[in-house]
Design a protein around this motif. Structure first.
Motif, short mmCIF file in Angstrom:
data_model
loop_
_atom_site.label_atom_id
_atom_site.label_comp_id
_atom_site.label_asym_id
_atom_site.label_seq_id
_atom_site.Cartn_x
_atom_site.Cartn_y
_atom_site.Cartn_z
N LEU A 4 9.21 3.46 5.27
CA LEU A 4 8.82 2.39 4.36
C LEU A 4 7.49 1.84 4.85
O LEU A 4 7.24 1.79 6.06
CB LEU A 4 9.87 1.28 4.35
CG LEU A 4 11.26 1.67 3.90
CD1 LEU A 4 12.18 0.46 3.95
CD2 LEU A 4 11.24 2.27 2.51
N TYR A 5 6.66 1.43 3.93
CA TYR A 5 5.34 0.93 4.28
C TYR A 5 5.19 -0.51 3.83
O TYR A 5 5.72 -0.90 2.79
CB TYR A 5 4.25 1.78 3.61
CG TYR A 5 4.29 3.22 4.05
CD1 TYR A 5 3.73 3.60 5.27
CD2 TYR A 5 4.90 4.19 3.28
CE1 TYR A 5 3.77 4.92 5.68
CE2 TYR A 5 4.95 5.51 3.68
CZ TYR A 5 4.38 5.86 4.89
OH TYR A 5 4.44 7.16 5.32
N PRO A 6 4.46 -1.31 4.61
CA PRO A 6 4.19 -2.68 4.15
C PRO A 6 3.46 -2.62 2.82
O PRO A 6 2.56 -1.81 2.62
CB PRO A 6 3.29 -3.25 5.25
CG PRO A 6 3.54 -2.40 6.45
CD PRO A 6 3.86 -1.04 5.91
N ALA A 7 3.87 -3.47 1.89
CA ALA A 7 3.28 -3.47 0.56
C ALA A 7 2.79 -4.87 0.22
O ALA A 7 3.19 -5.85 0.84
CB ALA A 7 4.30 -3.01 -0.47
N THR A 8 1.92 -4.94 -0.76
CA THR A 8 1.40 -6.23 -1.19
C THR A 8 2.46 -7.04 -1.91
O THR A 8 2.33 -8.26 -2.02
CB THR A 8 0.18 -6.03 -2.12
OG1 THR A 8 0.56 -5.18 -3.20
CG2 THR A 8 -0.98 -5.42 -1.35
#
Length: 130
Positions: free
Chosen positions: A110-114
């Motif tokens: 999972l990636y940090p998202a806005t």
């Protein structure tokens, strides 16, 4: 919920879309240290828990498997036995979606998202899953 419903009941659809990224590159926030996620439980899985929606703040670099482990701690053993098998693999009758994309591999990062990352977990009963 932004789920590809054809992928919910048709495993072949999931296979065709495996290459789809869990998050479009345009929404990844490479400067963030954490991931805000909302996990929603659907199908018969929703009936197993008092909570059908759980919000989490996760460290950058977590995988879908890490989220399942956190949910096991919060929701109990009953949750995890319906989602993963004794070998730690996702059960066939469970569908996982991250930001609307089907996910089969629990090691998917999972990636940090806005924005808040939506994770949907759907537990199908036999007639629904085929």
């Amino acid at each position: 919920m932004n789920v590809r419903w054809d992928a919910v009941v048709d495993r072949a659809t999931v296979e065709r879309h495996k290459a789809s990224p869990p998050l479009p590159q345009s929404v990844i926030d490479r400067n963030a240290n954490s991931i805000r996620a909302r996990v929603q439980l659907f199908g018969s899985l929703a009936a197993l828990s008092r909570q059908q929606s759980v919000e989490l703040v996760l460290s950058a670099g977590v995988t879908v498997a890490d989220v399942i482990a956190i949910l096991k701690d919060q929701l109990g053993e009953t949750f995890s036995t319906h989602v993963i098998d004794a070998n730690g693999a996702k059960r066939r009758h469970c569908r996982l979606f991250v930001a609307g994309y089907p996910v089969e591999d629990l090691q998917t990062p999972l990636y940090p998202a806005t924005e808040l990352t939506e994770i949907d977990i759907i537990l199908l009963i036999a007639p629904e899953g085929g």
